[in-house]
Design a protein around this motif. Structure first.
Motif, PDB file in Angstrom:
ATOM      1  N   GLY A 742      64.591  51.755  61.031  1.00  0.00           N
ATOM      2  CA  GLY A 742      65.234  52.620  62.002  1.00  0.00           C
ATOM      3  C   GLY A 742      66.715  52.341  62.145  1.00  0.00           C
ATOM      4  O   GLY A 742      67.401  51.888  61.217  1.00  0.00           O
ATOM      5  N   THR A 743      67.214  52.602  63.352  1.00  0.00           N
ATOM      6  CA  THR A 743      68.646  52.540  63.613  1.00  0.00           C
ATOM      7  C   THR A 743      69.236  51.180  63.308  1.00  0.00           C
ATOM      8  O   THR A 743      70.370  51.078  62.827  1.00  0.00           O
ATOM      9  CB  THR A 743      68.917  52.896  65.091  1.00  0.00           C
ATOM     10  OG1 THR A 743      68.398  54.192  65.339  1.00  0.00           O
ATOM     11  CG2 THR A 743      70.403  52.898  65.384  1.00  0.00           C
ATOM     12  N   ILE A 744      68.492  50.133  63.556  1.00  0.00           N
ATOM     13  CA  ILE A 744      69.030  48.792  63.371  1.00  0.00           C
ATOM     14  C   ILE A 744      69.441  48.534  61.918  1.00  0.00           C
ATOM     15  O   ILE A 744      70.287  47.699  61.637  1.00  0.00           O
ATOM     16  CB  ILE A 744      68.016  47.726  63.847  1.00  0.00           C
ATOM     17  CG1 ILE A 744      68.686  46.359  63.955  1.00  0.00           C
ATOM     18  CG2 ILE A 744      66.814  47.678  62.944  1.00  0.00           C
ATOM     19  CD1 ILE A 744      67.793  45.311  64.533  1.00  0.00           C
ATOM     20  N   ARG A 745      68.858  49.287  61.000  1.00  0.00           N
ATOM     21  CA  ARG A 745      69.219  49.114  59.586  1.00  0.00           C
ATOM     22  C   ARG A 745      70.656  49.530  59.319  1.00  0.00           C
ATOM     23  O   ARG A 745      71.227  49.185  58.282  1.00  0.00           O
ATOM     24  CB  ARG A 745      68.271  49.907  58.696  1.00  0.00           C
ATOM     25  CG  ARG A 745      66.881  49.324  58.601  1.00  0.00           C
ATOM     26  CD  ARG A 745      66.032  50.089  57.598  1.00  0.00           C
ATOM     27  NE  ARG A 745      66.576  49.990  56.246  1.00  0.00           N
ATOM     28  CZ  ARG A 745      66.277  49.016  55.394  1.00  0.00           C
ATOM     29  NH1 ARG A 745      65.441  48.065  55.752  1.00  0.00           N
ATOM     30  NH2 ARG A 745      66.799  48.995  54.196  1.00  0.00           N
ATOM     31  N   LYS A 746      71.244  50.271  60.243  1.00  0.00           N
ATOM     32  CA  LYS A 746      72.638  50.662  60.065  1.00  0.00           C
ATOM     33  C   LYS A 746      73.580  49.489  60.267  1.00  0.00           C
ATOM     34  O   LYS A 746      74.744  49.557  59.890  1.00  0.00           O
ATOM     35  CB  LYS A 746      73.006  51.782  61.041  1.00  0.00           C
ATOM     36  CG  LYS A 746      72.291  53.104  60.764  1.00  0.00           C
ATOM     37  CD  LYS A 746      72.791  54.193  61.697  1.00  0.00           C
ATOM     38  CE  LYS A 746      72.108  55.529  61.398  1.00  0.00           C
ATOM     39  NZ  LYS A 746      72.625  56.598  62.286  1.00  0.00           N
ATOM     40  N   LEU A 747      73.089  48.432  60.896  1.00  0.00           N
ATOM     41  CA  LEU A 747      73.902  47.235  61.072  1.00  0.00           C
ATOM     42  C   LEU A 747      73.861  46.393  59.807  1.00  0.00           C
ATOM     43  O   LEU A 747      72.816  46.265  59.163  1.00  0.00           O
ATOM     44  CB  LEU A 747      73.379  46.393  62.233  1.00  0.00           C
ATOM     45  CG  LEU A 747      73.849  46.715  63.637  1.00  0.00           C
ATOM     46  CD1 LEU A 747      73.221  45.734  64.606  1.00  0.00           C
ATOM     47  CD2 LEU A 747      75.351  46.666  63.744  1.00  0.00           C
ATOM     48  N   SER A 748      74.988  45.813  59.462  1.00  0.00           N
ATOM     49  CA  SER A 748      75.013  44.910  58.311  1.00  0.00           C
ATOM     50  C   SER A 748      76.048  43.819  58.557  1.00  0.00           C
ATOM     51  O   SER A 748      77.079  44.056  59.200  1.00  0.00           O
ATOM     52  CB  SER A 748      75.360  45.677  57.027  1.00  0.00           C
ATOM     53  OG  SER A 748      76.631  46.305  57.126  1.00  0.00           O
ATOM     54  N   PHE A 749      75.748  42.630  58.068  1.00  0.00           N
ATOM     55  CA  PHE A 749      76.657  41.504  58.162  1.00  0.00           C
ATOM     56  C   PHE A 749      77.145  41.158  56.762  1.00  0.00           C
ATOM     57  O   PHE A 749      76.385  41.180  55.797  1.00  0.00           O
ATOM     58  CB  PHE A 749      75.954  40.268  58.746  1.00  0.00           C
ATOM     59  CG  PHE A 749      75.872  40.268  60.239  1.00  0.00           C
ATOM     60  CD1 PHE A 749      76.895  39.731  60.984  1.00  0.00           C
ATOM     61  CD2 PHE A 749      74.790  40.820  60.881  1.00  0.00           C
ATOM     62  CE1 PHE A 749      76.824  39.716  62.368  1.00  0.00           C
ATOM     63  CE2 PHE A 749      74.703  40.821  62.252  1.00  0.00           C
ATOM     64  CZ  PHE A 749      75.728  40.261  62.991  1.00  0.00           C
ATOM     65  N   LEU A 750      78.428  40.850  56.667  1.00  0.00           N
ATOM     66  CA  LEU A 750      78.987  40.418  55.388  1.00  0.00           C
ATOM     67  C   LEU A 750      79.925  39.260  55.660  1.00  0.00           C
ATOM     68  O   LEU A 750      80.876  39.389  56.435  1.00  0.00           O
ATOM     69  CB  LEU A 750      79.750  41.564  54.714  1.00  0.00           C
ATOM     70  CG  LEU A 750      80.516  41.184  53.438  1.00  0.00           C
ATOM     71  CD1 LEU A 750      79.543  40.764  52.338  1.00  0.00           C
ATOM     72  CD2 LEU A 750      81.386  42.333  52.969  1.00  0.00           C
ATOM     73  N   VAL A 751      79.633  38.127  55.071  1.00  0.00           N
ATOM     74  CA  VAL A 751      80.547  36.992  55.147  1.00  0.00           C
ATOM     75  C   VAL A 751      81.469  37.090  53.943  1.00  0.00           C
ATOM     76  O   VAL A 751      81.018  37.105  52.801  1.00  0.00           O
ATOM     77  CB  VAL A 751      79.787  35.656  55.134  1.00  0.00           C
ATOM     78  CG1 VAL A 751      80.770  34.501  55.167  1.00  0.00           C
ATOM     79  CG2 VAL A 751      78.847  35.581  56.324  1.00  0.00           C
ATOM     80  N   ALA A 752      82.752  37.199  54.197  1.00  0.00           N
ATOM     81  CA  ALA A 752      83.685  37.467  53.108  1.00  0.00           C
ATOM     82  C   ALA A 752      84.981  36.693  53.298  1.00  0.00           C
ATOM     83  O   ALA A 752      85.320  36.244  54.404  1.00  0.00           O
ATOM     84  CB  ALA A 752      83.986  38.968  53.032  1.00  0.00           C
ATOM     85  N   ARG A 753      85.692  36.534  52.177  1.00  0.00           N
ATOM     86  CA  ARG A 753      87.046  35.996  52.247  1.00  0.00           C
ATOM     87  C   ARG A 753      87.989  37.147  52.573  1.00  0.00           C
ATOM     88  O   ARG A 753      87.966  38.185  51.914  1.00  0.00           O
ATOM     89  CB  ARG A 753      87.447  35.394  50.903  1.00  0.00           C
ATOM     90  CG  ARG A 753      86.827  34.048  50.616  1.00  0.00           C
ATOM     91  CD  ARG A 753      87.085  33.622  49.185  1.00  0.00           C
ATOM     92  NE  ARG A 753      85.849  33.598  48.423  1.00  0.00           N
ATOM     93  CZ  ARG A 753      85.784  33.666  47.110  1.00  0.00           C
ATOM     94  NH1 ARG A 753      86.888  33.780  46.393  1.00  0.00           N
ATOM     95  NH2 ARG A 753      84.624  33.629  46.486  1.00  0.00           N
TER      96      ARG A 753
END
Length: 994
Positions: A742-753
């Motif tokens: 559902g909607t929560i899949r629209k959230l994403s985390f990315l650890v980046a430089r």
């Protein structure tokens, strides 16, 4: 009206009674008394009864008579369940279908009988109506011996089969039926649709199940299937079966032993009041309103649920006591009606009102408690938890936030949400809340003793940040040495010229010296020159050992300073960085830096040795001879001059100078010129040594550059390791997002430089290169363009080795060009040396590179989202991700700044999921958030007039959506309420009574 709203109640939707048409095993005399007593004594208590019989309503009517006579006091709803047999074969019989009839219409018995007359069965060249008389007539046609009406009725009931298409047509053409009857079908194999297995009947089975509102089934598999949790999705159920279906189960009792006692305690639980509309609501929301099991579904923990709120010593509240539902509580009302006031008061009782509200003396806060503070007097709020705990707080905040208080709820006030979702708050407050959720997603034993996210992040990354600092210092030191070597390289040609000049000068002096030699003393002059050469060699040796002596003394100072200052300070720094070691002072003493050997004694020995060597080289001057007596020869002709002391060599040279010329002036000139030649030879030797050193500087520089690149490699490895540590830190939440629906899949985390190439290039263009000079870096921005094309991509995603190679290639490619743009010429040695150091620190610097996480919603970084969309992210955070917090969640108008479509699409499912885990109390103006979330309780606020400048009177009423009066108020108060109800109950044949 003040009820707790929709709560789980036990229903018995399928139960026969004494006198049932078929298989009546209840006995004779006293059957009804036993039957009624059994129902009254069953545990859990039955509150709704679906009285079942085949084709008829007589037994239902008898139960109603008993109810009117005072029996079944705990049962609030009794409705007819008319069981029909379709002409569709199942595994061991025929498919059973049930008409669940609402008793709300006073004429419902007559109406349903009229409806049944339209169902007909053709046999024996005749047509039989679905009535008592029709069934008896059919029974006698089947068995002419069945003269007793009761026996004929039973036979007719076994033979009468309802044509499905006819039933569907009768239902769909009856407005009364669509408003008052729900269709149920058995889902079992024996007499249900699961028994319709012939391929030719697959379509028929699907049509029957599509037509039904309710499935009579008790298995977990069936319930999960019909709620879209197994096999097919909700969308597929909607397409194929007209939507999800609630699964109900009854005892189907035909004898007293099984009355209200289904197999394996598979009781039916319906959330809502014991009204027929609660069953309609269960059809609209099968997953949330219907359940089969020994107990109803568990929701929030009783210790966390606020069961009631009481406003004490507050005459302006005309309904001071309110029961609260454990699920989703929606507070609605016109503007200024007291909605936010109730939320604020509950929050005050939970110690979740921020101090800024209590400290607001000017009343600028939007909080009701802040604005009304002068008028609250002795008013208090008392909260009672479901587990029994009671807390009371004054509404003016006098006892708020005391040292022993603990926020027992989370309050998202309007001000809180606005602050977190504003342009300024997005990078601070909202990210702080995200970090808190990330921290709490880690199990307690995985937090490494940290109390918050920042501390945990420090634990995970501290090692790599220290490594970065060490390598930065190493690169700086190596760059300084490289600058020294570059400066030496630049001096090679200068040394060549100086050596040539010095050699020419010495040759001239030697020519002048030969002219001063008196004829006949040539041999002495040659000897004098040899002595002078030996003297210079011995002087050089003495100077070298003197330098050694100075070094030993300096080392003594360094050793004393290290012991007294540096080593203890290094130990203190280590102790500060690793405070969690748990080491005792004695254990820490083991980490004190000490010298491996007895350096004090060694340095004393070295000084004694070097002093003796210097003394030996210097020697002792011979005693002067008496006047008139020539000095004897001090050094034999065949002696090794390189082993003579400086004093003896000088004395012997003086003796020979007296022999070379008797003329005092000439002798003095000869001696002076010899010293000058010796001095110039010493300078020439120093130049040659410097020349050799400069010639080898190129090789040393290359080795140092490799060493610096290796340090840069280690520096970038530390950055990558820090990045991986953050990835591991965010892993629990990332894993949840990957698995979410559902909607929560629209959230994403990315650890980046994150690479700020512009700041890197700007620094160079402002401090290191002159962009006004002609060349490849002419004009501002030229360096940035090359950096973004050649370095930024590898800085962002490359390995340490790849970054090292890219930076080395960049320097190699542009070094000569960058020197062209340098503000100093290489010939300006001091300035150019300083420039080259600053250049190296810049090009190998990593200050423009940071490691951070990026939270994106629908692919867009949270920092770039609108305030409204940030509001969605904030609610995602609390409703879907904050599993560690099971305290009540109080939200004031979560729909602010959101369009209705966003509310429906993004938030509804979140509230539905959240209310199964924690109590949610929500103030809202949005119909979707009340109706489509299937709020468990609706509290309606209404304000009266102000009394003598005091607070206006406030009244509250409450109930569940299954209550018609509550639905009416929802429609009247909330814009779009009627439309939302219509959308929620899309099927026209399911109508919620208004």
């Amino acid at each position: 009206m003040l009820t707790r709203g929709s709560v789980w109640r036990r229903w018995e939707p399928h139960i026969h009674t004494p006198g049932t048409v078929l298989n009546d095993q209840f006995g004779g005399v006293g059957a009804w008394e036993s039957y009624l007593s059994t129902i009254e004594s069953r545990s859990p208590t039955i509150e709704a009864l679906g009285v079942t019989d085949y084709y008829l309503t007589e037994t239902y009517e008898q139960v109603r008579l008993h109810k009117n006579a005072g029996r079944l006091p705990n049962i609030s709803l009794i409705f007819p369940n008319i069981e029909l047999r379709l002409s569709v074969a199942a595994k061991t019989g025929f498919v059973n279908m049930h008409l669940l009839v609402s008793p709300e219409d006073p004429n419902h018995v007559d109406e349903v009988r009229l409806l049944l007359t339209r169902l007909q069965f053709s046999a024996f060249g005749d047509v039989f109506d679905c009535t008592r008389e029709g069934l008896i007539r059919l029974g006698r046609q089947v068995d002419v011996k069945a003269t007793d009406n009761r026996a004929a009725l039973a036979i007719g009931a076994t033979q009468f089969k309802v044509d499905f298409d006819q039933l569907r047509k009768v239902y769909e053409t009856s407005e009364w039926a669509q408003a008052n009857v729900l269709i149920a079908v058995a889902g079992a194999e024996g007499d249900g649709t699961s028994g319709v297995r012939q391929a030719a009947d697959a379509t028929m089975r699907q049509e029957i199940e599509k037509f039904a509102h309710v499935i009579f089934a008790s298995s977990v598999a069936q319930r999960e299937f019909w709620t879209g949790q197994r096999g097919v999705s909700v969308e597929e159920l909607t397409r194929r079966y007209n939507g999800c279906k609630p699964c109900l189960h009854g005892s189907d009792a035909h004898d007293n032993a099984t009355v209200g006692q289904p197999v394996q305690d598979r009781f039916t639980w319906i959330k809502g009041a014991a009204t027929f509309d609660a069953l309609r609501q269960a059809y609209i929301d099968p997953a949330g309103r219907a359940f089969v099991g020994s107990e109803p579904p568990k929701a929030a923990m009783p210790s966390q649920v606020i069961a009631s709120v009481e406003i004490e010593d507050a005459p302006w509240v005309t309904t001071p006591s309110l029961p609260l539902n454990a699920g989703l509580v929606a507070i609605i009302g016109a503007r200024g009606s007291g909605k936010t006031a109730l939320a604020d008061m509950i929050a005050a009782g939970c110690d979740t009102v921020p101090p800024s509200v209590w400290e607001d003396e000017k009343g600028v806060s939007p909080s009701f408690l802040s604005r009304a503070k002068p008028l609250l007097g002795e008013s208090r709020v008392k909260l009672t938890r479901a587990a029994g705990a009671v807390v009371s707080r004054y509404l003016d905040g006098r006892d708020a936030n005391n040292p022993f208080s603990y926020p027992s709820a989370r309050y998202l006030s309007q001000q809180f949400v606005e602050d977190l979702c504003s342009a300024a708050g997005a990078s601070e407050g909202l990210l702080h809340e995200i970090e808190r959720v990330i921290f709490e997603a880690h199990p307690v034993d995985g937090r490494e003793g940290a109390l918050d996210f920042e501390a945990l992040r420090g634990h995970r990354t501290h090692r790599f940040q220290l490594a970065r600092g060490r390598e930065v210092e190493a690169i700086k030191a190596i760059s300084d040495r490289i600058a020294d070597e570059l400066e030496k390289e630049a001096l090679v040609q200068s040394y060549d010229a100086q050596i040539k000049q010095k050699e020419n000068l010495i040759a001239g002096y030697n020519a002048d010296l030969t002219k001063l030699v008196v004829k006949g003393t040539e041999q002495q002059a040659q000897r004098h020159a040899a002595l002078n050469t030996a003297l210079q060699s011995r002087l050089a040796a003495s100077q070298a050992h003197a330098a050694q002596r100075r070094t030993y003394i300096a080392l003594q100072d360094e050793v004393q300073r290290t012991k007294a200052t540096r080593a203890p300070e290094i130990l203190r720094e280590i102790q500060s960085r690793y405070q969690n070691s748990g080491f005792s002072p004695t254990q820490w003493d083991e980490f004190l830096l000490i010298f491996k050997g007895d350096v004090d004694a060694s340095l004393v020995r070295y000084l004694t040795w070097v002093d003796s060597v210097i003394a030996e080289i210097e020697g002792v001057s011979p005693a002067p001879t008496p006047a008139g007596i020539p000095m004897p020869q001090l050094i034999a002709d065949d002696a090794d001059l390189t082993m003579q002391s400086i004093a003896i060599l000088r004395a012997e040279m003086g003796r020979l100078e007296d022999l070379i010329s008797a003329d005092t002036v000439v002798r003095d000139q000869y001696a002076a010129l010899s010293k000058r030649i010796a001095s110039e030879n010493g300078a020439l030797a120093a130049l040659r040594n410097a020349h050799v050193d400069a010639q080898s500087a190129n090789e040393r520089r290359k080795l140092l550059q490799v060493e610096r690149e290796e340090a840069y490699d280690r520096l970038f490895s530390a950055i990558i390791n820090e990045q991986q540590a953050l990835v591991d830190l965010y892993a629990p939440l990332m894993a949840r997002l990957v698995m979410a629906k559902g909607t929560i899949r629209k959230l994403s985390f990315l650890v980046a430089r994150v690479v700020d190439a512009k700041s890197w290039a700007d620094f160079a263009e402002e401090h290191l290169i002159d962009c006004r000079r002609a060349g490849p870096f002419y004009g501002r921005g030229s360096l940035l363009r090359r950096a973004e094309a050649e370095l930024k991509p590898v800085w962002q995603t490359g390995t340490a080795t790849e970054v090292r190679a890219a930076v080395s290639a960049f320097i190699h490619r542009y070094w000569n060009d960058l020197q062209v743009h340098a503000p100093f010429a290489p010939t300006d040695q001091e300035a150019f040396r300083d420039w080259s150091k600053r250049f190296a620190n810049w090009v190998f610097g990593t200050g423009h590179i940071s490691v951070r996480y990026e939270l994106a919603y629908d692919g867009i970084d949270i920092r770039k989202l609108s305030p409204g969309t940030r509001g969605i992210v904030l609610l995602l955070l609390y409703l879907a991700l904050d599993d560690a917090d099971d305290r009540p969640l109080i939200i004031d108008q979560p729909e602010e700044n959101l369009d209705p479509q966003s509310v429906f699409v993004e938030l509804v499912s979140l509230f539905i999921n959240a209310k199964s885990k924690r109590q949610v109390i929500m103030v809202t103006h949005n119909a979707n958030l009340v109706i489509n979330t299937d709020a468990d309780q609706v509290i309606v606020a209404q304000a009266g007039s102000h009394a003598g400048g005091g607070l206006p009177t406030i009244a509250y009423s409450s109930g569940g959506l299954e209550d018609a009066e509550i639905r009416r108020k929802v429609c009247d108060i909330l814009e779009g309420g009627e439309d939302a109800f219509r959308e929620r109950a899309r099927r026209l044949r399911v109508r919620l009574k208004r």
